[in-house]
Design a protein around this motif. Sequence first.
Motif: not given
Lengths: 114, 111
Positions: A88-91, A106-107, B41-44
């Motif tokens: 998964a993508v971990y934020f 974060g990215d 990309e990340a949420p904004t």
Amino acid sequence: DAGVIQSPRHEVTEMGQEVTLRCKPISGHDYLFWYRQTMMRGLELLIYFNNNVPIDDSGMPEDRFSAKMPNASFSTLKIQPSEPRDSAVYFCASSTSGANQPQHFGDGTRLSIL
Amino acid sequence: GQNIDQPTEMTATEGAIVQINCTYQTSGFNGLFWYQQHAGEAPTFLSYNVLDGLEEKGRFSSFLSRSKGYSYLLLKELQMKDSASYLCAVRLRGGYQKVTFGIGTKLQVIP
């Protein structure tokens, strides 16, 4: 100003290996959040901290997942042992207190478990 | 628990107006956020509503009706760069800064 910094950006490893994801929140932010994002389930909250103390870890899938925040500028999310379904993508996100304060993300770390 | 519903996908034409809806069922509502997330990309953060009514920010506006458990994000004068996912997130009272995200609406802007 520096935003939330996550490392690594990408991680590919074999199942059974230990994975450690790292996060540096924005300076002065007293909340830190770990999320997992998948196509099927969207963005899910795993755990969050306030002033370095875990407040709610009900989203942590199972005992294989653990998170720590030893100080205000660093947090880790560890998976041991890892499984393919953890891909998964971990934020990581941080915020200040206050009703209208948004979370800053974060990215992300794109994790693939083979 | 909470239940947050958004359409999965939408398509709109460049220059047009699009409305992305979000409905929620929850007790102890304490604010609703909209985020934009481009692919990879990340949420904004885009907007925040806690009282009924419309909040306007340039080409983007967000509306909330607490009694109906309903919000929408309005995007005007659509541009190709607006192609992204739009996430609705709800916060509860007593939940510190914790929010629950909807699955997101993937918007495609076409020429």
